[in-house]
Design an enzyme around this catalytic site. Structure first.
Site, PDB file in Angstrom:
ATOM      1  N   ASP A  39       0.834  -1.198   0.000  1.00  0.00           N
ATOM      2  CA  ASP A  39       0.000   0.000   0.000  1.00  0.00           C
ATOM      3  C   ASP A  39       0.877   1.260   0.000  1.00  0.00           C
ATOM      4  O   ASP A  39       0.708   2.162  -0.816  1.00  0.00           O
ATOM      5  CB  ASP A  39      -0.916   0.015   1.237  1.00  0.00           C
ATOM      6  N   GLU A 298       1.516  -6.504  -5.102  1.00  0.00           N
ATOM      7  CA  GLU A 298       1.040  -5.672  -6.212  1.00  0.00           C
ATOM      8  C   GLU A 298       2.165  -4.878  -6.871  1.00  0.00           C
ATOM      9  O   GLU A 298       2.358  -4.931  -8.084  1.00  0.00           O
ATOM     10  CB  GLU A 298      -0.027  -4.701  -5.671  1.00  0.00           C
TER      11      GLU A 298
HETATM   12  O1  TRH Z   1       4.637  -6.011   0.609  1.00  0.00           O
HETATM   13  P1  TRH Z   1       3.639  -6.636  -0.289  1.00  0.00           P
HETATM   14  O2  TRH Z   1       3.317  -8.016  -0.006  1.00  0.00           O
HETATM   15  O3  TRH Z   1       2.340  -5.746  -0.280  1.00  0.00           O
HETATM   16  C1  TRH Z   1       1.034  -6.287  -0.248  1.00  0.00           C
HETATM   17  C2  TRH Z   1       0.377  -6.191  -1.598  1.00  0.00           C
HETATM   18  O4  TRH Z   1       0.464  -4.904  -2.182  1.00  0.00           O
HETATM   19  C3  TRH Z   1      -1.062  -6.588  -1.503  1.00  0.00           C
HETATM   20  O5  TRH Z   1      -1.701  -6.401  -2.749  1.00  0.00           O
HETATM   21  C4  TRH Z   1      -1.735  -5.755  -0.437  1.00  0.00           C
HETATM   22  O6  TRH Z   1      -3.023  -6.100  -0.337  1.00  0.00           O
HETATM   23  C5  TRH Z   1      -0.996  -5.977   0.867  1.00  0.00           C
HETATM   24  O7  TRH Z   1       0.339  -5.565   0.729  1.00  0.00           O
HETATM   25  C6  TRH Z   1      -1.629  -5.209   1.991  1.00  0.00           C
HETATM   26  O8  TRH Z   1       4.172  -6.604  -1.805  1.00  0.00           O
HETATM   27  P2  TRH Z   1       4.356  -5.399  -2.856  1.00  0.00           P
HETATM   28  O9  TRH Z   1       3.023  -4.900  -3.283  1.00  0.00           O
HETATM   29  O10 TRH Z   1       5.237  -5.867  -3.916  1.00  0.00           O
HETATM   30  O11 TRH Z   1       5.080  -4.246  -2.046  1.00  0.00           O
HETATM   31  C7  TRH Z   1       6.401  -4.323  -1.648  1.00  0.00           C
HETATM   32  C8  TRH Z   1       7.062  -2.966  -1.762  1.00  0.00           C
HETATM   33  O12 TRH Z   1       8.354  -3.024  -1.194  1.00  0.00           O
HETATM   34  C9  TRH Z   1       7.248  -2.519  -3.201  1.00  0.00           C
HETATM   35  O13 TRH Z   1       7.053  -1.118  -3.303  1.00  0.00           O
HETATM   36  C10 TRH Z   1       8.692  -2.845  -3.493  1.00  0.00           C
HETATM   37  C11 TRH Z   1       9.316  -2.584  -2.144  1.00  0.00           C
HETATM   38  N1  TRH Z   1      10.587  -3.263  -1.891  1.00  0.00           N
HETATM   39  C12 TRH Z   1      11.694  -2.491  -1.658  1.00  0.00           C
HETATM   40  O14 TRH Z   1      11.629  -1.253  -1.766  1.00  0.00           O
HETATM   41  N2  TRH Z   1      12.879  -3.109  -1.367  1.00  0.00           N
HETATM   42  C13 TRH Z   1      13.009  -4.455  -1.308  1.00  0.00           C
HETATM   43  O15 TRH Z   1      14.128  -4.965  -1.037  1.00  0.00           O
HETATM   44  C14 TRH Z   1      11.841  -5.252  -1.555  1.00  0.00           C
HETATM   45  C15 TRH Z   1      11.947  -6.746  -1.527  1.00  0.00           C
HETATM   46  C16 TRH Z   1      10.646  -4.610  -1.839  1.00  0.00           C
END
Ligand code: TRH
Length: 412
Positions: A39, A298
């Site tokens: 989010d 996402e």
């Molecule tokens: O963290 P998430 O599992 O977020 C989830 C989903 O968005 C889901 O749809 C939602 O309903 C739930 O949260 C509440 O996965 P996502 O969406 O990929 O978000 C991870 C964020 O972290 C993304 O902006 C990328 C960032 N990231 C980094 O900045 N550095 C890192 O090393 C990693 C692995 C991720």
């Protein structure tokens, strides 16, 4: 279900030109950090892009701003009203609403608006003077077809008699599209020119051995048996894992003490490297540096798409199982234009990785996937190119808001 109205079509060039005059100059984005980082990740990315590419002033209201520090080290938790990459970060509900509301209010992922904002809307201070703010309900990304029919629909007017408009990210040109910065591909291609070894060296890591496949791992839980399949498989693998990800599963196999950042552990054909949890921009570079990416949720899904390399997606699991239909809808959409045999391999591996479908056995799927990785790489590049022909989400959002404002100013 919201009622339909005959909205001006902002895809029409004439309308776009008229709307250009009404491009919003300011946004308030409200985001509750439910769990994980998706989010906040999406909201911060959108906020940054509105500032950088649409000359907007953006306040990002977060109920747990400390989560931002994980993906953006320039943010120091506790600092009131910090300006981070041009985005004003505020703590909701701690910080008071003393300034006027922005021209556009974005309620992200069903977070609602804070009570003080709702109270201002109820007082409707704009009556007879400035136009009212535009209220957008920003939704989760889905490839399901119903999204196209709900995108841009209003809900009945609520506080201050303002309608709320639904905005759905999506995979077709009848949706709000995907977040993609204007310079993203230029940065990606420049990083690729510099090479994988240079990226790894920055983190004190050796280059991959000849013939070794480099993968990144960001998931909720690895599929049952997946790690063992990698360790016992024919392909030499190097798996880059951000700190804390899949920790329990990895610790069970190699021991928790060997998962310190910067450590590399060999287990059969599998080398496991624990990376620091990276800032968002560096996470892109990690995706660009790998031959195959495991992503989740996402935001990382979309970033893996733009990396133009094959990826396996783990969807955020919902208690009622609704995620299964969402995952299948995505696979159908992403598989368009991919040779049926290769799409089938990708589908069975993705379903197995999510513990869904009849395939079940990740190890068998994995062997089939690695056998056609070059073909999947070609297909991934073509899918990226095709999806990049759509207008990016931030541009679509500003145009939509502008068209609503034009509509209203015209007395509609
Ligand atoms: O963290 P998430 O599992 O977020 C989830 C989903 O968005 C889901 O749809 C939602 O309903 C739930 O949260 C509440 O996965 P996502 O969406 O990929 O978000 C991870 C964020 O972290 C993304 O902006 C990328 C960032 N990231 C980094 O900045 N550095 C890192 O090393 C990693 C692995 C991720």
């Amino acid at each position: 279900m919201p009622a339909s109205i005959d909205e001006p079509d902002w895809r029409d060039p004439g309308e776009a030109a008229a709307s250009a005059r009404a491009v919003p100059a300011s946004f308030d984005i409200f985001c509750r950090v439910i769990d994980n980082l998706g989010d906040i990740g999406v909201c911060f990315r959108l906020a940054r892009q509105l500032v950088a590419e649409h000359a907007a002033q953006v306040r990002l209201w977060l109920d747990a701003p400390e989560a931002l520090a994980r993906i953006e080290p320039a943010y120091v938790p506790g600092e009131p009203s910090a300006l981070v990459r041009g985005v004003r970060v505020r703590h909701w509900p701690r910080d008071p609403f003393t300034e006027p509301l922005a021209e556009v209010l974005i309620e992200a992922f069903g977070s609602g608006l804070p009570d003080p904002v709702l109270e201002v809307l109820e007082r409707a201070p704009w009556q007879g003077s400035a136009p009212p703010p535009t209220w957008i309900v920003f939704e989760y990304l889905s490839a399901e077809t119903w999204v196209e029919t709900c995108h841009r629909l209003p809900s009945p007017p609520v506080r201050g008699a303002l309608p709320r408009y639904y905005f759905f990210p999506g995979w077709t040109d009848r949706t709000g599209g995907l977040l993609r910065e204007a310079d993203l591909f230029a940065r990606r291609d420049a990083a690729r020119m510099r090479g994988q070894a240079e990226f790894l060296e920055e983190f004190g890591l050796r280059p991959p051995e000849p013939g070794q496949l480099t993968i990144s791992l960001f998931c909720y839980q690895p599929a049952e048996g997946a790690l063992a399949a990698w360790a016992q498989g024919k392909a030499r693998l190097r798996c880059l894992v951000p700190e804390g990800v899949a920790r329990a599963a990895l610790a069970r196999h190699v021991g928790a003490d060997r998962l310190a950042v910067g450590h590399e552990v060999r287990w059969g054909a599998l080398d496991i490297v624990t990376m620091p949890f990276l800032p968002q921009d560096d996470y892109d570079r990690l995706l660009w540096a790998c031959d195959l990416n495991f992503v989740r949720g996402e935001d990382s899904l979309v970033r893996a798409l733009w990396a133009a390399r094959p990826f396996i997606w783990q969807i955020y699991p919902q208690a009622d199982g609704a995620h299964a239909a969402k995952l299948r809808a995505f696979l159908a959409r992403y598989g368009e234009g991919i040779d049926a045999a290769y799409a089938a391999v990708l589908n069975e591996c993705t379903l197995a990785w999510n513990g869904l479908g009849t395939a079940g056995d990740f190890a068998a799927c994995w062997a089939r996937l690695t056998a056609c990785l070059p073909e999947l790489a070609g297909a991934a590049a073509r899918r990226t190119e095709a999806l990049a022909s759509q207008t990016d989400l931030a541009t679509q959002l500003t145009r939509f808001c502008a068209s609503l404002r034009t509509h209203r100013t015209d007395g509609a």
